[in-house]
Design a protein around this motif. Structure first.
Motif, PDB file in Angstrom:
ATOM      1  N   PRO A  20       0.834  -1.208   0.000  1.00  0.00           N
ATOM      2  CA  PRO A  20       0.000   0.000   0.000  1.00  0.00           C
ATOM      3  C   PRO A  20       0.864   1.252   0.000  1.00  0.00           C
ATOM      4  CG  PRO A  20       0.061  -0.943   2.196  1.00  0.00           C
ATOM      5  CD  PRO A  20       0.813  -1.892   1.300  1.00  0.00           C
ATOM      6  N   THR A  21       0.283   2.365  -0.372  1.00  0.00           N
ATOM      7  CA  THR A  21       1.031   3.625  -0.386  1.00  0.00           C
ATOM      8  C   THR A  21       1.342   4.040   1.041  1.00  0.00           C
ATOM      9  OG1 THR A  21      -0.110   4.284  -2.399  1.00  0.00           O
ATOM     10  CG2 THR A  21       1.025   6.009  -1.167  1.00  0.00           C
ATOM     11  N   PRO A  22       2.609   4.213   1.387  1.00  0.00           N
ATOM     12  CA  PRO A  22       2.947   4.612   2.765  1.00  0.00           C
ATOM     13  C   PRO A  22       2.373   5.982   3.103  1.00  0.00           C
ATOM     14  CG  PRO A  22       4.877   3.765   1.613  1.00  0.00           C
ATOM     15  CD  PRO A  22       3.819   3.958   0.580  1.00  0.00           C
ATOM     16  N   THR A  23       2.113   6.171   4.375  1.00  0.00           N
ATOM     17  CA  THR A  23       1.611   7.466   4.843  1.00  0.00           C
ATOM     18  C   THR A  23       2.731   8.460   5.104  1.00  0.00           C
ATOM     19  OG1 THR A  23       1.633   6.634   7.131  1.00  0.00           O
ATOM     20  CG2 THR A  23      -0.421   6.374   5.867  1.00  0.00           C
ATOM     21  N   ALA A  24       3.974   8.009   5.038  1.00  0.00           N
ATOM     22  CA  ALA A  24       5.100   8.906   5.290  1.00  0.00           C
ATOM     23  C   ALA A  24       5.270   9.889   4.142  1.00  0.00           C
ATOM     24  CB  ALA A  24       6.383   8.103   5.492  1.00  0.00           C
ATOM     25  N   ASP A  25       6.033  10.935   4.389  1.00  0.00           N
ATOM     26  CA  ASP A  25       6.297  11.952   3.383  1.00  0.00           C
ATOM     27  C   ASP A  25       7.140  11.340   2.263  1.00  0.00           C
ATOM     28  OD1 ASP A  25       6.723  14.198   1.908  1.00  0.00           O
ATOM     29  OD2 ASP A  25       7.885  15.276   3.427  1.00  0.00           O
TER      30      ASP A  25
ATOM     31  N   TRP B 130       9.966   6.643   4.232  1.00  0.00           N
ATOM     32  CA  TRP B 130       9.161   5.927   3.232  1.00  0.00           C
ATOM     33  C   TRP B 130       9.587   4.462   3.145  1.00  0.00           C
ATOM     34  CZ3 TRP B 130       5.243   7.669  -0.151  1.00  0.00           C
ATOM     35  CH2 TRP B 130       4.925   6.804  -1.202  1.00  0.00           C
TER      36      TRP B 130
ATOM     37  N   GLU C 254       8.745   2.401   6.379  1.00  0.00           N
ATOM     38  CA  GLU C 254       7.347   2.000   6.498  1.00  0.00           C
ATOM     39  C   GLU C 254       7.020   0.830   5.569  1.00  0.00           C
ATOM     40  OE1 GLU C 254       2.868   3.966   6.202  1.00  0.00           O
ATOM     41  OE2 GLU C 254       4.662   5.248   6.197  1.00  0.00           O
TER      42      GLU C 254
ATOM     43  N   THR D  82       5.750  -2.912   6.859  1.00  0.00           N
ATOM     44  CA  THR D  82       4.533  -3.547   6.357  1.00  0.00           C
ATOM     45  C   THR D  82       4.827  -4.932   5.799  1.00  0.00           C
ATOM     46  OG1 THR D  82       3.655  -1.359   5.800  1.00  0.00           O
ATOM     47  CG2 THR D  82       2.584  -3.266   4.796  1.00  0.00           C
TER      48      THR D  82
END
Length: 271
Positions: A90-95, A102, A105, A109
Motif C-alpha cells: 500500500p502507499t505509505p503514509t510517510a512523506d 518511506w 514504512e 509492512t
C-alpha cells in the motif's frame, strides 16, 4: 520461538511420537538448543493461519520418519512466500520526500505480512460471474459510453467525427465508410491533401476537413445500392398473376378441340 516455547512444542510432539522423547537432562537441553537455533525466527502460532503444532501433527500423520526442525522451517518459508506473493504494497503514509521514512514504512509492512501479524493487502480483482439479464437491453438503450451532452461538447474538438456521426444520424452517405481511390485513405480515416511536384512525386500529407469528391460519389453509390439490394431480396407474392399454359401469354399455338355441336352444325360440316 523462545526456548520455553520450543520446550513446550517438544513436549507436545513427544506425546504424539515417543521417538522424540529425551530422558537424559543433558540430551533434552541439547535438543531444545538445536531446535531453537533452527526455529528461532518461526513463531509458535499466528492469528492468520499458522500453527507450528498443526504443521508437526500433519507431518507425523503423513510421514513414517521422525519430524526434524528443518521440516517445520521449510513449511514456514513456503507460508511466508505465499503471503508475500499475495501482498501488494500500500502507499505509505510517510512523506515521499523523506526517503528513509518511506522505505522504513514499506519494510515494516512487508515484515508484518511475512511474519503473519498482518493480512496481505490485495487490490480488488475482477470476479467471475454471469452477466446481468438486462445488460444487453441497457447497452442498447445507452448506445454509447459517452453521454450526448459530452458528445456535443466534444464536437468542436472532433469536427470530422462529428460530421460523420451527423451524416449517419440523418441517413446521408458516410464518406469515411469507404476507401478513397484518390489519396488511398483507408476506411475511417480522413482524406489527405497531396500535391504532385514537378518530379512527379507527391508532396504534403495534411488531413483534409472534407473528403475528395470521388470518395463522396463512391459513398453515395454504395448508400443507394444498399436499399436497392434490400428491396430486391423481397420474394414475389404467391398471388401474382401468371399466364396459364397455352394461354395468350405463351408463344405456343392454342389448339381447340371442336365441340359436338360445332361438328354437327352445317358450317362445321362444310368446313
Amino acid at each position: 520461538m523462545i526456548p520455553n516455547e520450543v520446550g513446550a512444542l517438544l513436549a507436545y510432539l513427544g506425546r504424539l511420537d515417543p521417538r522424540l522423547i529425551r530422558t537424559d537432562t543433558g540430551e533434552a537441553r541439547d535438543q531444545i538448543a538445536q531446535w531453537h537455533h533452527l526455529l528461532g525466527d518461526v513463531p509458535l502460532d499466528t492469528g492468520h493461519g499458522w500453527d507450528t503444532r498443526l504443521v508437526a501433527r500433519e507431518h507425523i500423520l503423513n510421514s513414517p520418519y521422525p519430524i526434524l526442525p528443518a521440516d517445520i522451517a521449510r513449511r514456514w518459508n513456503a507460508y511466508r512466500r505465499d503471503r508475500l506473493q499475495r501482498h501488494t504494497d500500500p502507499t505509505p503514509t510517510a512523506d515521499p520526500d523523506d526517503q528513509a521514512a518511506w522505505t522504513a514504512e514499506l519494510a515494516r509492512t512487508r515484515r508484518a505480512v511475512a511474519t503473519g501479524t498482518a493480512q496481505p493487502a490485495q487490490h480488488r480483482a475482477i470476479t467471475g460471474g454471469r452477466a446481468r439479464p438486462d445488460l444487453e437491453a441497457r447497452l442498447r438503450e445507452i448506445g454509447s459510453c459517452i453521454p450526448p451532452s459530452v458528445r456535443a461538447q466534444l464536437a468542436t474538438y472532433r469536427p470530422t467525427r462529428a460530421a460523420r456521426e451527423a451524416a449517419i444520424a440523418q441517413g446521408r452517405p458516410d464518406a469515411l465508410g469507404v476507401r478513397c481511390d484518390w489519396c488511398h485513405a483507408p476506411e475511417g480515416q480522413p482524406c489527405r491533401s497531396r500535391r504532385v511536384g514537378p518530379d512527379g512525386g507527391t508532396r504534403g500529407n495534411a488531413p483534409r476537413t472534407t473528403p475528395h469528391p470521388s470518395r463522396l460519389d463512391l459513398a453515395a453509390a454504395r448508400h443507394t445500392r444498399q436499399p436497392a439490394t434490400a428491396s430486391g431480396r423481397t420474394r414475389p407474392s404467391s398471388t401474382s398473376s401468371q399466364p396459364a399454359p397455352n394461354g395468350p401469354g405463351t408463344d405456343e399455338a392454342v389448339t381447340r378441340q371442336p365441340s359436338a355441336d360445332t361438328a354437327n352444325s352445317p358450317i362445321g360440316k362444310a368446313a
